[in-house]
Design a protein around this motif. Structure first.
Motif, PDB file in Angstrom:
ATOM      1  N   LEU A 247     -11.881   1.371  11.746  1.00  0.00           N
ATOM      2  CA  LEU A 247     -13.120   2.023  11.960  1.00  0.00           C
ATOM      3  C   LEU A 247     -13.513   2.734  13.025  1.00  0.00           C
ATOM      4  O   LEU A 247     -14.185   3.941  13.076  1.00  0.00           O
ATOM      5  CB  LEU A 247     -14.420   1.142  11.824  1.00  0.00           C
ATOM      6  N   THR A 248     -13.182   2.236  14.188  1.00  0.00           N
ATOM      7  CA  THR A 248     -13.428   2.754  15.600  1.00  0.00           C
ATOM      8  C   THR A 248     -12.278   3.829  15.927  1.00  0.00           C
ATOM      9  O   THR A 248     -12.789   4.991  16.660  1.00  0.00           O
ATOM     10  CB  THR A 248     -13.195   1.761  16.523  1.00  0.00           C
TER      11      THR A 248
ATOM     12  N   GLY B  29     -13.666   6.394  12.404  1.00  0.00           N
ATOM     13  CA  GLY B  29     -15.038   6.945  12.352  1.00  0.00           C
ATOM     14  C   GLY B  29     -15.505   8.375  13.310  1.00  0.00           C
ATOM     15  O   GLY B  29     -15.983   9.160  12.648  1.00  0.00           O
TER      16      GLY B  29
ATOM     17  N   GLY C 219     -14.024   5.058   7.106  1.00  0.00           N
ATOM     18  CA  GLY C 219     -14.251   5.651   8.344  1.00  0.00           C
ATOM     19  C   GLY C 219     -14.274   7.178   8.183  1.00  0.00           C
ATOM     20  O   GLY C 219     -15.161   7.691   8.919  1.00  0.00           O
TER      21      GLY C 219
ATOM     22  N   ALA D 279     -19.906   2.560  12.391  1.00  0.00           N
ATOM     23  CA  ALA D 279     -18.536   1.832  12.163  1.00  0.00           C
ATOM     24  C   ALA D 279     -18.654   0.375  12.645  1.00  0.00           C
ATOM     25  O   ALA D 279     -18.252  -0.341  11.857  1.00  0.00           O
ATOM     26  CB  ALA D 279     -17.676   2.644  12.997  1.00  0.00           C
TER      27      ALA D 279
END
Lengths: 329, 277
Positions: free
Chosen positions: B72-73, B76, B159, B176
């Motif tokens: 996600l990081t 995103g 994401g 996120a």
């Protein structure tokens, strides 16, 4: 590439950036897109470049957009107003551009040399570390190397130095006459030699479409500065001149007004005119509607408003003892 | 593959390498792997299995929490940053299909997440074979890798959807982190809390838990090793007593894959026709 827009609209949430714009631009035509800040020029450019969704109909070269995007994407080139602020090195940008456009890196390097830009010297530099002018030169080099049918240029020379601007004009004139150009600009020197028609946007609406001559007659402005012997004030005041320092008077006029006003001025004042300057203002006056009479107003003095030594000029001359304005500030 | 697709993938790969994000993933996986080796788990016989199987088991248990966060990081901000920096304006006005851009970014980021994981697994297998002289548990290794890949794809898809819909980089990052916290919280304790607080029917709570790709992947990973494990938690225990390990593996692989694909398609639908600047 022919452009046909019908009832074109674009909204950003509640803000209507373009409102029911309908126009046609023939293939090979060169159009200036002008308007005040926030009038929708960049939005229209981005719609034409296929970057924004819209309502209404847009056909490029006879192909409906965006459904027939693939048929026009190869023949269309767009130069954004600001280059990407990315960490990607110049080498990667050039190589990627060459790959998607079917060109060689050498072709792009040759074009860049026209702008005094040696790509091999800056190939490792991240895009964001280049100056605004260098990034603009890079984007123009990439764009002008493409044999496109439609060029959409958003303020292409805004960050360029005088030399690079001249080279841009030369290179542009060498492009195929079949190519259609949409040029977003406020500069007279670009609009005058490069385009043959004008689209004027105001608050998202198309307010003028037509020949460049008619537009410039109404919008391109000159400043007439005249130095006269004492006793001519009433004649000048009646014609909308404002008093400045040291017996100088000035007035901003449209190109259409200029010859007749000069003729009238010389006829009325004759030998009392000591000196006369006529200066073209560089930018187009797209903020205001063309004046419908000869009355002067602050809006007619864009240059005066921005003058660094504004206090030297007497904006509202106080009446003298005989009701005449004082000539000295 | 067309020039446009290759260009999109190369541009994003360059971005991933420059940001050293791939290196970060490799470091995280390596540190986790080394940690479980060094703390002596390979010698532990408490739960019935030793060697690489034990290390992999513990590593996977940690990975089901770490992989969604990394995905996600890392994914995103991908699209929204390109929009803010003007990268999309430059490249999507060229003959570069939007689908190619979105797919290129998704595949490169997925590869950047999965590649280092495969490398760490391979290194662990080699260490087991040549360092310890033990047999490599190929079955568990393959199953764990497949489940991790599905879990990664799930959060890569989510994401990408976040990145396409978010209006700013800050918002994408916040969303996120929230999504990760939610997916981790919904493994067990938030659900049990909801069960107690609102007296929801047990089937509802368990159904909700099974909708969470992290929970499915976790159950499939752990149940593949030992279905009776207490660390599966109430939801895991409920599921493992009703489904076979094969069914749980299918659920743990298919459902996250389906969630990721559905999220990606939603993002693609928006990206294909929407504004990119």
């Amino acid at each position: 590439m022919r452009i046909e827009a019908d009832q074109l609209s674009k909204c950003y949430r509640r803000l209507e950036a373009l409102c029911d714009i309908t126009f046609k631009v023939d293939s090979g035509c060169r159009v200036a897109l002008v308007g005040a800040n926030g009038s929708g020029k960049s939005t229209l450019n981005r719609v034409l470049a296929g970057l924004l969704s819209f309502r209404g109909s847009l056909r490029l070269g006879g192909f409906e957009q965006p459904t027939e995007w693939a048929q026009v994407s190869r023949g269309r080139v767009y130069v954004p107003q600001t280059a990407p602020q990315s960490n990607v090195p110049v080498r990667e940008v050039v190589q990627a551009f060459a790959r998607v456009r079917g060109l060689t890196v050498e072709q792009l390097c040759c074009m860049a040399r026209n702008f005094d830009l040696e790509l091999s010297a800056i190939e490792a530099a991240p895009l964001r570390t280049l100056s605004g002018g260098m990034r603009q030169k890079l984007l123009l080099s990439l764009a002008l190397a493409v044999p496109a049918k439609l060029y959409i240029l958003d303020e292409p020379t805004a960050s360029l130095d005088v030399y690079a601007r001249e080279r841009f004009f030369e290179l542009f004139s060498e492009l195929s006459r079949d190519a259609t150009l949409v040029l977003c600009s406020h500069r007279l020197e670009e609009v005058r030699p490069l385009v043959d028609s004008v689209l004027h946007l105001s608050e998202g609406r198309l307010v003028y479409q037509g020949g460049v001559r008619g537009f410039l007659d109404a919008r391109a402005r000159s400043v007439i500065e005249v130095n006269v012997a004492p006793g001519s004030e009433s004649v000048l005041r009646a014609r909308g001149f404002r008093a400045g320092a040291g017996d100088w008077w000035m007035r901003s006029v449209t190109r259409g007004e200029k010859p007749s006003l000069l003729e009238e001025l010389l006829r009325e004042l004759g030998a009392r005119v000591r000196d006369l300057n006529v200066r073209e203002l560089e930018g187009l006056d797209c903020e205001n509607e063309p004046p419908d009479d000869n009355r002067s107003s602050e809006n007619e003095f864009p240059e005066w408003r921005e003058r660094p030594h504004e206090s030297e000029w007497q904006r509202e001359p106080a009446p003298g003892p005989e009701g005449e304005p004082r000539g000295d500030a | 593959m067309s020039a446009a697709w290759i260009t999109c993938m190369r541009l994003d790969l360059g971005e991933v390498l420059r940001s050293r994000w791939m290196l970060l993933c490799l470091m995280v996986y390596s540190v986790l792997g080394a940690l479980f080796v060094l703390v002596g788990m390979r010698e532990s016989n408490v739960l019935g299995f030793t060697g690489l199987g034990r290390v992999l088991f513990s590593l996977c248990h940690a990975l089901v929490l770490v992989l969604p966060l990394l995905a996600l990081t890392g994914v995103g901000p991908a699209i929204v940053r390109g929009r803010e920096e003007g990268v999309l304006e430059l490249w999507l006005s060229q003959p570069v299909p939007r689908t190619a851009w979105l797919a290129g970014v998704s595949l490169v980021r997925f590869g950047a997440l999965l590649g280092p994981l495969v490398l760490v697994f391979v290194l662990l297998a080699l260490w087991t074979r040549f360092g310890l002289g033990d047999a490599i548990p190929w079955g568990f290794l393959g199953r764990a890798l497949a489940l991790c890949a599905c879990l990664l794809w799930s959060f890569v898809g989510l994401g990408i959807a976040l990145s396409v819909y978010a209006t700013s980089l800050a918002r994408a990052t916040t969303l996120a982190l929230l999504l990760w916290a939610l997916s981790v919280a919904l493994i067990d304790f938030a659900l049990i809390g909801a069960l107690l607080r609102w007296r929801l029917p047990v089937e509802w709570v368990l159904g909700l838990a099974l909708l969470n790709p992290v929970q499915d992947a976790r159950m499939a990973l752990l149940a593949g090793a030992e279905p009776e494990l207490a660390i599966l938690g109430p939801v895991g225990f409920f599921a493992t007593t009703r489904f076979s390990p094969s069914a749980l593996f299918a659920l743990g692989a298919l459902w996250p894959g389906l969630v990721g694909t559905a999220a990606w398609l939603v993002a693609w639908r928006r990206f294909r026709r929407g504004d990119v600047v």
